[in-house]
Design an enzyme around this catalytic site. Structure first.
Site, PDB file in Angstrom:
ATOM      1  N   ARG A 187     -25.576   2.549 -34.316  1.00 30.45           N
ATOM      2  CA  ARG A 187     -26.373   1.384 -34.692  1.00 30.45           C
ATOM      3  C   ARG A 187     -26.143   1.111 -36.175  1.00 30.45           C
ATOM      4  NH1 ARG A 187     -26.746   0.017 -30.198  1.00 30.45           N
ATOM      5  NH2 ARG A 187     -28.608  -0.422 -28.967  1.00 30.45           N
ATOM      6  N   GLU A 191     -26.739  -7.701 -37.094  1.00 27.38           N
ATOM      7  CA  GLU A 191     -25.823  -8.356 -36.150  1.00 27.38           C
ATOM      8  C   GLU A 191     -26.342  -9.742 -35.780  1.00 27.38           C
ATOM      9  OE1 GLU A 191     -24.886  -5.855 -32.811  1.00 27.38           O
ATOM     10  OE2 GLU A 191     -24.458  -4.155 -34.110  1.00 27.38           O
ATOM     11  N   HIS A 220     -19.388  -5.105 -31.600  1.00 29.39           N
ATOM     12  CA  HIS A 220     -20.297  -4.322 -30.731  1.00 29.39           C
ATOM     13  C   HIS A 220     -19.733  -4.210 -29.309  1.00 29.39           C
ATOM     14  CE1 HIS A 220     -24.774  -3.020 -30.356  1.00 29.39           C
ATOM     15  NE2 HIS A 220     -24.014  -2.370 -29.474  1.00 29.39           N
TER      16      HIS A 220
HETATM   17  C1  DGY Z   1     -26.560   0.077 -25.920  1.00 29.78           C
HETATM   18  O1  DGY Z   1     -26.602   0.232 -24.708  1.00 29.78           O
HETATM   19  O2  DGY Z   1     -27.383   0.588 -26.677  1.00 29.78           O
HETATM   20  C2  DGY Z   1     -25.501  -0.805 -26.455  1.00 29.78           C
HETATM   21  O3  DGY Z   1     -25.345  -0.647 -27.812  1.00 29.78           O
HETATM   22  C3  DGY Z   1     -25.861  -2.243 -26.146  1.00 29.78           C
HETATM   23  O4  DGY Z   1     -27.207  -2.372 -26.349  1.00 29.78           O
END
Ligand code: DGY
Length: 327
Positions: free
Chosen positions: A243, A272, A290
């Protein structure tokens, strides 16, 4: 639960097989346009539905949860990370929260290795050079990167994804080190040939590559802050597929520009889809949008987990993937 079908509100477009099945099983509101729902639409949804199916792009914060109507009993997240959901607020309102672990582990570990190799061996830069017509042909000294074999990888967060990264790193001849709240079981450490560092600061100064694989929590927020980035060696590279807010993005840009570290591979960002503009200008940074779980297979399996979680809840069972539940 009564015999009536649950009303389920899905915030984003999901794979069509999943949407079809959800429509068969529940009174489902879909989002065919795939534009993120507005705040007003989310407020209306939580006031009227039994189950909300959000994604990482929805802010399910305390204020939104406070506005939820009495019907809202479950938030069945499409994704494993739940940092966009205020779990404390959900717990206080006795709303069950589930996620979709396991099914995106291998895909995310693949993206981690792809970024690791791309940064170390300058794939993205090379690709840009070929496309732009700037490639002059092979040269003994052009575009040299760094060998990954024999290097030391420090994984921050040795959960499912961290372990899957470690397994891949073993195959590439990379030595695996890790920092975690607690060491993993000895059998796993042995299988992964992984060395535990209780002190993150100590680990950082000994690694060639850092991979962030921890969830976003209060404890991991800015775990790679300015001070920690300064502990890395100048040849070190950092990969983040977890993240964005695990790294202070401005401090990262400074470290890269000042040559304090050698490169970065990012799949996730602090705000993001905005990316710190200075990062966009750097050649030693590989930036992905992502993509960690972005496979056809993974997204269908994530959807199946959502359906199974809602079905078990509807049948009066504790859903297997509950993050908040058991009141
Ligand atoms: C997750 O599953 O956490 C991915 O990053 C998409 O949200």
């Amino acid at each position: 639960m009564s015999g009536e079908k649950l009303s389920v509100f899905v915030t984003r477009k999901l794979p069509s097989a999943i949407q079809t099945r959800m429509t068969e099983l529940f009174r489902t509101t879909l989002n065919s346009s795939d534009t993120p729902r507005t705040r007003e639409e989310l407020v209306e949804a939580v006031q009227n539905c039994d189950v909300l199916v959000p994604t990482v792009t929805d802010a399910i914060d305390a204020d939104l949860i406070a506005q939820a109507g009495p019907r809202l009993k479950m938030i069945a997240n499409f994704g494993v990370g739940v940092d966009h959901i205020d779990l404390t607020a959900a717990r206080a309102k006795k709303i069950v929260v589930t996620n979709t672990p396991d099914v995106l582990t291998e895909d995310t570990a693949d993206i981690t290795m792809a970024l690791l190799l791309s940064v170390a061996r300058r794939f993205a830069e090379g690709e840009r050079r070929v496309r732009s017509g700037g490639w002059q042909g092979w040269s003994p000294t052009a575009m040299l990167g760094h060998r990954v074999w024999g290097k030391r990888l420090g994984i921050i967060g040795m959960g499912r994804i961290g372990q899957a990264v470690a397994r891949r790193a073993n195959g590439f001849g990379i030595a695996v080190h890790y920092h975690n709240r607690a060491p993993v079981a000895e059998s796993i450490e042995n299988e992964l040939q992984a060395s535990y560092w209780a002190n993150l600061d100590d680990m950082l100064s000994h690694m060639d590559i850092i991979s962030l694989n921890a969830p976003a929590t209060q404890e991991t927020h800015y775990i790679m802050n300015r001070e920690r980035l300064a502990k890395l060696q100048p040849h070190a590279i950092i990969i983040n597929t977890a993240r964005g807010d695990l790294i202070d993005e401005e401090a990262l840009a400074d470290a890269l520009i000042d040559g304090k570290i050698a490169g970065a591979g990012l799949d996730v960002y602090e705000h993001e889809p905005r990316v710190t503009p200075r990062l966009l200008e750097l050649n030693n940074v590989v930036l992905l949008p992502h993509l960690g779980s972005a496979t056809f297979e993974g997204r269908v399996e994530m959807g199946e987990r959502v359906i199974i979680n809602i079905r078990s809840f509807a049948d009066g069972h504790a859903p297997r993937d509950r993050v908040v539940g058991s009141f």
